[in-house]
Design a protein around this motif. Sequence first.
Motif, mmCIF file in Angstrom:
data_model
loop_
_atom_site.group_PDB
_atom_site.id
_atom_site.type_symbol
_atom_site.label_atom_id
_atom_site.label_comp_id
_atom_site.label_asym_id
_atom_site.label_seq_id
_atom_site.Cartn_x
_atom_site.Cartn_y
_atom_site.Cartn_z
ATOM 1 N N GLU A 60 12.205 24.564 36.652
ATOM 2 C CA GLU A 60 12.158 24.157 35.235
ATOM 3 C C GLU A 60 11.232 22.958 35.014
ATOM 4 O OE1 GLU A 60 14.808 21.814 37.491
ATOM 5 O OE2 GLU A 60 14.802 23.990 37.270
ATOM 6 N N HIS A 61 10.658 22.424 36.059
ATOM 7 C CA HIS A 61 9.738 21.292 35.921
ATOM 8 C C HIS A 61 8.537 21.720 35.059
ATOM 9 C CE1 HIS A 61 6.897 18.119 36.923
ATOM 10 N NE2 HIS A 61 7.858 17.457 37.524
ATOM 11 N N PRO A 62 8.065 20.841 34.171
ATOM 12 C CA PRO A 62 6.958 21.220 33.270
ATOM 13 C C PRO A 62 5.730 21.764 34.009
ATOM 14 C CG PRO A 62 7.825 19.062 32.670
ATOM 15 C CD PRO A 62 8.586 19.497 33.879
ATOM 16 N N VAL A 63 5.444 21.226 35.188
ATOM 17 C CA VAL A 63 4.289 21.721 35.944
ATOM 18 C C VAL A 63 4.511 23.189 36.317
ATOM 19 C CG1 VAL A 63 3.059 21.543 38.137
ATOM 20 C CG2 VAL A 63 3.528 19.483 36.797
ATOM 21 N N MET A 64 5.725 23.493 36.827
ATOM 22 C CA MET A 64 6.030 24.861 37.248
ATOM 23 C C MET A 64 6.021 25.801 36.047
ATOM 24 S SD MET A 64 6.246 24.908 40.384
ATOM 25 C CE MET A 64 6.029 23.504 41.458
ATOM 26 N N ARG A 65 6.622 25.324 34.968
ATOM 27 C CA ARG A 65 6.698 26.185 33.781
ATOM 28 C C ARG A 65 5.311 26.527 33.264
ATOM 29 N NH1 ARG A 65 11.647 23.862 31.150
ATOM 30 N NH2 ARG A 65 10.303 23.204 29.430
ATOM 31 N N ALA A 66 4.413 25.530 33.255
ATOM 32 C CA ALA A 66 3.048 25.766 32.756
ATOM 33 C C ALA A 66 2.296 26.713 33.686
ATOM 34 C CB ALA A 66 2.299 24.444 32.627
ATOM 35 N N LEU A 67 2.496 26.558 34.995
ATOM 36 C CA LEU A 67 1.808 27.435 35.952
ATOM 37 C C LEU A 67 2.250 28.879 35.754
ATOM 38 C CD1 LEU A 67 1.960 25.260 39.186
ATOM 39 C CD2 LEU A 67 -0.129 26.141 38.129
ATOM 40 N N ILE A 68 3.561 29.061 35.631
ATOM 41 C CA ILE A 68 4.097 30.418 35.527
ATOM 42 C C ILE A 68 3.658 31.066 34.216
ATOM 43 C CG2 ILE A 68 6.256 31.749 35.318
ATOM 44 C CD1 ILE A 68 7.423 29.397 37.156
ATOM 45 N N ALA A 69 3.659 30.262 33.146
ATOM 46 C CA ALA A 69 3.262 30.804 31.845
ATOM 47 C C ALA A 69 1.742 30.922 31.726
ATOM 48 C CB ALA A 69 3.798 29.917 30.730
ATOM 49 N N GLY A 70 1.017 30.403 32.710
ATOM 50 C CA GLY A 70 -0.440 30.426 32.631
ATOM 51 C C GLY A 70 -0.939 29.559 31.477
ATOM 52 N N ASP A 71 -0.164 28.515 31.163
ATOM 53 C CA ASP A 71 -0.471 27.721 29.975
ATOM 54 C C ASP A 71 -1.123 26.394 30.371
ATOM 55 O OD1 ASP A 71 -0.634 26.704 27.468
ATOM 56 O OD2 ASP A 71 1.525 26.300 27.263
ATOM 57 N N ARG A 72 -2.346 26.491 30.823
ATOM 58 C CA ARG A 72 -3.042 25.302 31.264
ATOM 59 C C ARG A 72 -3.233 24.311 30.115
ATOM 60 N NH1 ARG A 72 -9.336 24.803 32.334
ATOM 61 N NH2 ARG A 72 -9.136 24.274 30.146
ATOM 62 N N ASP A 73 -3.705 24.826 28.997
ATOM 63 C CA ASP A 73 -4.024 23.914 27.897
ATOM 64 C C ASP A 73 -2.768 23.265 27.323
ATOM 65 O OD1 ASP A 73 -6.593 24.570 28.390
ATOM 66 O OD2 ASP A 73 -6.825 25.936 26.678
ATOM 67 N N GLY A 74 -1.683 24.027 27.303
ATOM 68 C CA GLY A 74 -0.410 23.460 26.854
ATOM 69 C C GLY A 74 0.033 22.335 27.766
#
Length: 755
Positions: free
Chosen positions: A631-645
């Motif tokens: 649930e860490h923001p880094v992990m969540r962004a990686l999984i969602a492919g949401d680099r810009d977010g």
Amino acid sequence: MPSPPATQLPGTQSAPERARRAKVLLPLPLDGAYDYRIPAELPVGAGDFVLVPLGRRHEIGVIWDRPVSDDDDDARAVPESRLKDIEHRFDLPPLPEVARRFVDWVANYTLSPPGTVLRMAMSVSAAFEPPRAVVAYRLAEGVTPDAAPGTAPGGAKLTPQRRRVLEIAAAGSPLPASELAREAGVGTGVVRALIDAGLLAAVTLPGEPATEQPDGARPGPVLSEDQRIAADELQARIAARAYSATLLDGVTGSGKTEVYFEAIADALERGRQVLVLLPEIALTAAWLDRFHRRFGAAPAEWHSELSAKRRRQTWRAVAEGRAKVVVGARSALFLPYADLGLVVVDEEHDQAFKQEDGVIYHARDMAVVRAHLGGIPIVLSSATPSLESIVNAEQGRYRRLQLSARHGGALLPEIAAIDLRRHKPPRQRWLSPPLRQALEETLAGGEQAMLFLNRRGYAPLTLCRACGHRMQCPNCQAWLVEHRLVRRLQCHHCGHATPLPRTCPACGAADELAACGPGVERLNEEVAELFPEARVAVMASDTITGPRAAAEFVQAVAEHRIDIVIGTQIVAKGHHFPMLTLVGVVDGDLGLDGGDLRAAERSFQLLYQVAGRAGRAERPGRVLIQTAQPEHPVMRALIAGDRDGFFAAEAEARRRAAMPPFGRLAALIVSAGDGAQADATARALARTAPRSAEVQVLGPADAPLALLRGRHRRRLLLKTRRGVDVQGLLRAWLPQVPLAGDARVQVDIDPYSFL
Ligand code: ADP
Ligand code: ZN
């Protein structure tokens, strides 16, 4: 009648105007440039490299400014009687004005003595000696290679081998004997015999052997529309002949390299020099191959592993404008370019660009300064730009070019987390069941896998099972890392190494020392056990040393002679492995909670780059990240492919905390052989610290590495608003502080390391 004596017309030798003295900057940690007298018979100008006496030594330095005459006001500082003569002027192009201003700028910004910065621009003293003359050979007068077969003037027998040599000598410019032999494919004995027979005549060539130059006119690949737009934009920047900074932001495999190659081609066509900075030169073999294929010749390389001879040649070739493209590590920025027209910083986000000792500077930031001073374009390229560059682009300081698709339609890999709390690896093992299964499937499909673990060696900690003692470095506050291959415990900070003892140094218990946690060597053991048939290889900076070993390794992977690659962060960068379809991140949490400013940003960049190794060709890739904090923001962004977010959230957090790039930081590291002296100095710094609404001083505190190479370390952090003149503050503050004993204060402007 004798002719009249030549008369000296008054005024033709403008004696009173003639420059009499000059400031010479020496590559030494001195306060500034020193004054020297210019002898009448030795005219010198700004930028000239000269030899001067210093005490009982002789040093090579640079005329730092326009020489002045004695009546000039600023010449009065040192009395005429104390001036010493400049002894010699070297036959080299002067160090250009822009290079000198750059040295001054960097010295001023980093609070370093200018001479220590100049030293980076002059790193080879042998380069100052004139190059040795080269003896080359051409056909002797009256000789032709097509004399009747079997005969030759001088009675020498003309064998086919000898004939080939004569043909080559006739065809081109004179060549050294060894080159002639090489081109003819014969031994040097054959050439010698022709010389002895008088069929080849010697000529002396001055200077360095000519080398082949990269050719900007060679056609590149057909670019996709996005790539073409980006390349056109860069070419327009080059045509403008003015400063500009462009962030080339494109997903891994989108063709950023091809695009900036177009810019390089353009600069070459205009006859200008190009500098390409890469973060880790040991890994550039693939890049060099690509460059060679694109431009038909190799660029000049500049890094710490060059031979002395090559350094000398390259430095001169850069100064004389003969080396058109230089690719190098940080220090290549300081070379004396005759006519630099373009700078490219590849993987601009990489922390390796920050030099952490000597002159502490960030090569990416200084490259932007260099481009600005030189009035030339700079291109910063990355799939995961630094937050600094993203913000610079958003605020309009940099132009941003985006490439959003992988070349040839390759898909970006699917990224998923494996929750280590639910999928526990077996005891003393590090691969969870889902990752093991994915490895199995990949191997069964005849594809390749990469396991990423950013830990060198076998185990990061060695502990005594009997008393709990931990093996620690005697010089540093750091655990010793076991390297089983070389049978040693090593300190990764100071290099201290010792054999693994059989008995515990604390309690004396025998055979109780146990390895804790995994490094890449230990992971290798686990993989070998699980997949005995697979060809497994480890890639880490201590197992792959130097560009050649790296090139061989990369080739072995590319040719599928390896099934599973296990690597540290050096596998994350730049490589293109078509059969690699699975990337497993063994410990995604490593580095997440470093507590330093950029821990999250860095983790994201590193994992995103590693993930980018998967599925770069027709076969789709997948990435599995083992983590205990999905649930860490880094992990969540990686999984969602949401680099810009992710970067938007990160930028917002920094803005709120007034941290870089929205505020400024400077670190002060106090060190002393004695802990009490380090403390006394650190407290004195804190007492005299400037404080205001715009300036905060945090600390002192023990550095996380409170002991390093035998020195005790304390840290203070100066935090200011963005517009504050940090250097000015420090210049006013630091000289007031008494240094206790052997204490030193090191200044790190814009710190990246907080150890
Ligand atoms: P990046 O630098 O963005 O990671 P690269 O420039 O390395 O991307 O491109 C990825 C791969 O695709 C490389 O093998 C490259 O040669 C190839 N490629 C990219 N653009 C083109 C193109 N226009 N034509 C042919 N091959 C290309
Ligand atoms: Zn150590």
